[in-house]
Design a protein around this motif. Structure first.
Motif: not given
Length: 283
Positions: A41-42, A69-70, A80-84, A281-283
Motif C-alpha cells: 500500500g505504499v 504522506k510519508l 501510504a493507503f490508510h488501513d491497507w 523534489g516531487p510534490f
C-alpha cells in the motif's frame, strides 16, 4: 496475479464522498499498482506523477484520510493507503500463497511423471516369462509398436557414463535407425540428467524437451542434447536482457526528473533524461 480489492460500499463511503471523481480514479489506479508490485500500500510521489496523478488530487486524498504522506529511507516523498491491511493481503501473505501453489503444481507434475514412467526391468522380465494362457484370435499384421514410450523422457534410470552435459558426443544419434541408434529411454534420460548436472536451467531443459517432441522421426538423444543446448543459450540471452531492463527501470524509478519512460518532465521538445539529481523534489 494479485488483486486490489474494493468494497461494494466504496461509492458512498464518507471519505470517498469528500473527493472528486478524478481523485477516486487516482486512488483506484494507485491501489492496483501497489497490489501488482506488492508494496503493502505504499506508492512513491514519482510513481503517482507517472500514472497521471496531480497535486490537487493527491492533496484531496490526504485531506480525506485516504492517504498518509510519508518519506522513505532515502527521504523521497511517498504515500501510504490508510488501513491497507484491513482489506488487502500483505506482501508476505501473497508470496506464501504463491509458494503453496507452486508446490502444488510441482507435486502434480511429479505424480504425473511417475504415472508415465516405464515399467522396471524386473517387471518386464516377469511379464515375458509368464506364459500367455489365452491364444491370440487374430494374427498380428503390423509390427508391435513400442508400448509406454513417452515423447518426453523421464530421467528415472541411472546414467553409467561419467561427465557433464556440455561437449558430450552425439555418437551419430541425432536420427534413428542403424546409424543413429533410434530413440532410447536410457539415452533420453541421460541427456536431461547431464544437462542438470551441467547447471542448465529447468526452463531450458523443458524448452528443449518440448521442441524434441515436436520434431518428426527419426530422432535420438543426440538431437535432444543439441536442442537443450540451444534452449540454454536462448535462456541465457533472455536473462541478460531482462537484467538490463530491470537495471534501467530501477534507474528511472530512482530519478525525480523524468517520467516513467525516461524523458525529462515538462520539456518541449522532449529531452532524454540523464538521471542526474537536481535541486527541488516531487510534490
Amino acid at each position: 496475479m494479485a488483486w486490489f480489492k474494493v468494497d461494494d460500499g466504496f461509492y458512498d463511503h464518507p471519505k470517498i464522498e469528500q473527493v472528486g471523481m478524478a481523485a477516486r480514479g487516482l486512488w483506484l489506479t494507485a491501489g492496483s499498482w501497489c497490489a501488482k508490485h506488492l508494496t503493502d500500500g505504499v506508492i512513491s510521489a514519482k510513481r503517482v506523477r507517472a500514472i497521471g496523478g496531480t497535486r490537487a488530487q493527491v492533496q484531496a486524498l490526504v485531506d480525506a484520510g485516504l492517504w498518509v504522506k510519508l518519506k522513505d529511507d532515502s527521504g523521497a516523498v511517498c504515500y501510504a493507503f490508510h488501513d491497507w491491511f484491513d482489506m488487502q493481503p500483505s506482501r508476505d501473505q501473497v508470496n506464501e500463497k504463491r509458494q503453496i501453489e507452486r508446490e502444488r503444481q510441482r507435486n502434480w507434475r511429479a505424480n504425473r511423471t511417475r504415472k508415465n514412467a516405464p515399467a522396471s526391468d524386473d517387471a518386464d522380465l516377469s511379464r515375458r516369462d509368464t506364459p500367455r494362457d489365452t491364444p491370440r484370435d487374430t494374427p498380428r499384421d503390423t509390427p508391435r509398436e513400442s508400448q509406454g514410450l513417452s515423447r518426453f523422457p523421464v530421467p528415472t534410470r541411472p546414467d553409467p557414463s561419467p561427465g557433464g552435459f556440455s561437449g558430450q558426443p552425439c555418437d551419430g544419434d541425432q536420427g534413428a535407425g542403424a546409424s543413429g541408434g533410434g530413440i532410447s529411454l536410457d539415452g533420453l534420460a541421460a541427456a536431461t540428467r547431464r544437462a542438470r548436472q551441467a547447471g542448465v536451467p529447468e526452463a531450458a531443459i523443458s524448452a528443449g524437451l518440448a521442441e524434441f517432441g515436436r520434431r518428426d522421426e527419426p530422432k535420438g538423444p543426440g538431437l535432444l542434447r543439441v536442442l537443450i543446448d540451444e534452449a540454454a543459450q536462448a535462456h541465457q540471452a533472455e536473462t541478460a536482457a531482462e537484467q538490463a531492463k530491470r537495471a534501467r527501470r530501477a534507474t528511472i524509478d530512482a530519478c525525480d526528473r523524468c517520467d516513467a519512460t525516461g524523458w525529462v518532465v515538462g520539456t518541449n521538445p522532449a529531452v532524454k533524461c540523464d538521471h542526474k539529481p537536481q535541486a527541488g523534489g516531487p510534490f
